[in-house]
Design a protein around this motif. Structure first.
Motif, short mmCIF file in Angstrom:
data_model
loop_
_atom_site.label_atom_id
_atom_site.label_comp_id
_atom_site.label_asym_id
_atom_site.label_seq_id
_atom_site.Cartn_x
_atom_site.Cartn_y
_atom_site.Cartn_z
N PHE A 36 0.98 -1.30 0.08
CA PHE A 36 0.09 0.03 -0.03
C PHE A 36 0.83 1.41 -0.03
CE2 PHE A 36 -2.92 -3.20 1.87
CZ PHE A 36 -3.93 -2.94 1.36
N VAL A 37 0.62 2.12 -0.96
CA VAL A 37 1.33 3.56 -0.81
C VAL A 37 0.54 4.53 -0.48
CG1 VAL A 37 2.75 5.00 -2.17
CG2 VAL A 37 2.84 2.54 -2.79
N ALA A 58 1.14 -9.88 5.45
CA ALA A 58 1.44 -9.79 3.98
C ALA A 58 1.36 -8.41 3.65
CB ALA A 58 0.32 -10.38 3.21
N VAL A 59 0.86 -7.44 4.68
CA VAL A 59 0.57 -6.00 4.37
C VAL A 59 2.24 -5.24 4.48
CG1 VAL A 59 -0.37 -3.84 4.86
CG2 VAL A 59 -1.65 -6.06 4.68
N ARG A 60 2.53 -4.48 3.42
CA ARG A 60 3.61 -3.59 3.40
C ARG A 60 2.81 -2.23 3.34
NH1 ARG A 60 5.43 -7.96 4.15
NH2 ARG A 60 6.42 -9.16 2.76
N TYR A 61 3.51 -1.28 3.86
CA TYR A 61 2.96 0.09 3.62
C TYR A 61 4.10 0.98 3.53
CZ TYR A 61 3.59 1.44 8.52
OH TYR A 61 4.12 1.45 9.51
N LEU A 62 3.99 2.03 2.95
CA LEU A 62 4.78 3.33 2.55
C LEU A 62 3.93 4.53 2.54
CD1 LEU A 62 7.55 2.35 0.81
CD2 LEU A 62 6.73 3.61 -0.71
N LYS A 70 -0.59 9.98 -8.40
CA LYS A 70 -0.65 8.66 -8.17
C LYS A 70 0.38 8.12 -9.13
CE LYS A 70 -3.60 4.76 -9.82
NZ LYS A 70 -4.69 4.70 -10.94
N GLU A 71 0.97 8.70 -10.10
CA GLU A 71 2.19 8.38 -10.70
C GLU A 71 3.48 7.84 -9.57
OE1 GLU A 71 2.50 7.54 -14.06
OE2 GLU A 71 0.49 8.43 -14.88
N ALA A 72 3.74 8.91 -8.97
CA ALA A 72 4.62 8.84 -7.86
C ALA A 72 4.28 7.46 -7.01
CB ALA A 72 5.06 10.12 -7.13
N ALA A 73 3.05 7.43 -6.73
CA ALA A 73 2.82 6.22 -5.54
C ALA A 73 2.98 4.95 -6.51
CB ALA A 73 1.38 6.62 -5.44
N MET A 74 2.72 4.95 -7.90
CA MET A 74 2.92 3.54 -8.60
C MET A 74 4.42 3.32 -8.63
SD MET A 74 -0.08 3.36 -11.39
CE MET A 74 0.53 4.85 -12.23
N LEU A 75 5.28 4.50 -8.74
CA LEU A 75 6.63 4.20 -9.11
C LEU A 75 7.10 3.72 -7.77
CD1 LEU A 75 9.21 4.58 -10.79
CD2 LEU A 75 9.19 6.76 -9.68
N ALA A 76 6.77 4.12 -6.62
CA ALA A 76 7.35 3.79 -5.37
C ALA A 76 6.78 2.41 -4.96
CB ALA A 76 6.68 4.83 -4.14
#
Ligand code: UDP
Ligand code: MG
Length: 321
Positions: A36-37, A58-62, A70-76
């Motif tokens: 999850f970003v 199983a959950v990782r978050y950032l 959203k573009e940056a979030a997807m990239l992260a």
């Protein structure tokens, strides 16, 4: 292992539902992680993510320090996902998790990109019309192929992800990038789903700006267009001068010419301003690219490999060693 990347911006109302549904599906599919970003949400998205991550390993978050888009979030997500394949999807359940088993099956069949394509059922008619027109125009203008209804909901193989990460540009237009990297694609169609909770973050002006980004990010055809346009106008102008000159030779100088002068000055002025804008747009992009700023800043995370990014002091100490 499969990573599911989920950009979240003010999604406190959707996250629980999403987590329940995605877990239901993924449990029976493969080993998986959910990345999850949190894109600088102003609501309790981060708190919820932390809560879920305590219960579900199983959950990782950032979490970003502010809203980077959203573009940056997807990239992260792509940067810190460790799966052999990656699925990108929205938190608002507009991307039905029920498609995932088939997507994974196609990945096993050897496809590097499995794309979920929505129809436009339930969308406002004008928006649909504009979109259709846009894609028609767009595909004439840019070098990459863009398809209506194809968004960010897709599965990418590891090598496709690495190809995307190799493109380090600051102005990211994912729709184009996905298409640009190539690889074998498989398209699955699905019925459009309306958003259940919260509101869409897209307004008409945002969509128009996104549309312009799309055209400008992918080539210099708008600049080429300005050359052709300039040439045509110059030729017409020469023709006009020639005709007027002949008239002068035959009939002598006529003084009244107010209309022609104003008309040509206004028209030329307008055209010049438009293309100045186009040039400015490209220069603006060069300006942003040349700054080489990071795409996002991480504030908070439970992903080990991302911890350094969340702590700039730590990075500094490391690089000193
Ligand atoms: N999103 C994001 N950052 C933003 C805007 C949106 O991470 O600045 C996320 C949002 O939380 C959602 C996805 O991107 O998971 C799609 O956003 P939205 O549903 O608003 O767009 P739409 O479905 O209307 O295209
Ligand atoms: Mg949505």
């Amino acid at each position: 292992m499969i990573s599911v990347i989920v950009p979240c911006y003010n999604e406190e109302k959707s996250i629980r539902n999403f987590h329940r549904e995605i877990t239901e599906v993924m449990k029976s599919q493969a080993t998986y992680e959910l990345v999850f970003v949190d894109d600088g949400s102003r609501d309790d998205t981060l708190k919820l993510l932390q809560e879920i991550s305590y219960k579900d390993e199983a959950v990782r978050y950032l979490s970003f320090s502010r809203n980077f888009g959203k573009e940056a979030a997807m990239l992260a997500g792509l940067t810190y996902a460790s799966g052999d394949a990656v699925i990108i999807m929205d938190a608002d359940l507009q991307h039905p998790p029920s498609l995932i088993p088939e997507m994974i099956q196609r990945y096993y069949d050897g496809y590097d990109q499995v794309i979920a394509k929505r129809n436009r059922k339930g969308d406002a008619l004008i928006r649909t019309g504009f979109s259709k027109l846009y894609y028609k125009l767009m595909n004439k203008m840019v070098d990459v192929k863009l398809v209506d209804g194809v968004g960010d909901f897709r599965l990418l193989s590891r090598r496709a992800v690495d190809a995307l990460l190799a493109m380090n540009e600051y102005n990211r237009f994912s729709k184009g990038l996905f298409s640009w990297i190539g690889f074998d694609e498989y398209v699955i169609e699905y019925e459009n789903v309306a958003r259940e909770e919260g509101a869409s973050k897209w307004s008409m002006p945002k969509l128009i700006n996104y549309g312009i980004d799309g055209i400008i990010s992918f080539n210099n055809k708008p600049l080429r267009l300005s050359i052709y346009f300039g040439l045509i106008i110059t030729l017409l102008d020469l023709l006009y001068i020639f005709i007027i000159f002949l008239r002068i030779l035959i009939y002598g100088v006529e003084v009244p010419g107010y209309f022609t002068i104003i008309a040509s000055v206004m028209l030329l002025g307008g055209i010049q301003l438009i293309f100045l804008g186009v040039i400015g747009e490209y220069i603006g992009r060069i300006y942003y690219e040349s700054k080489r700023r990071p795409h996002f800043i991480v504030k908070n995370t439970n992903i080990e490999s991302a911890e350094a990014a969340a702590n700039p002091v730590y990075i500094k100490q490391q690089s000193r060693v």
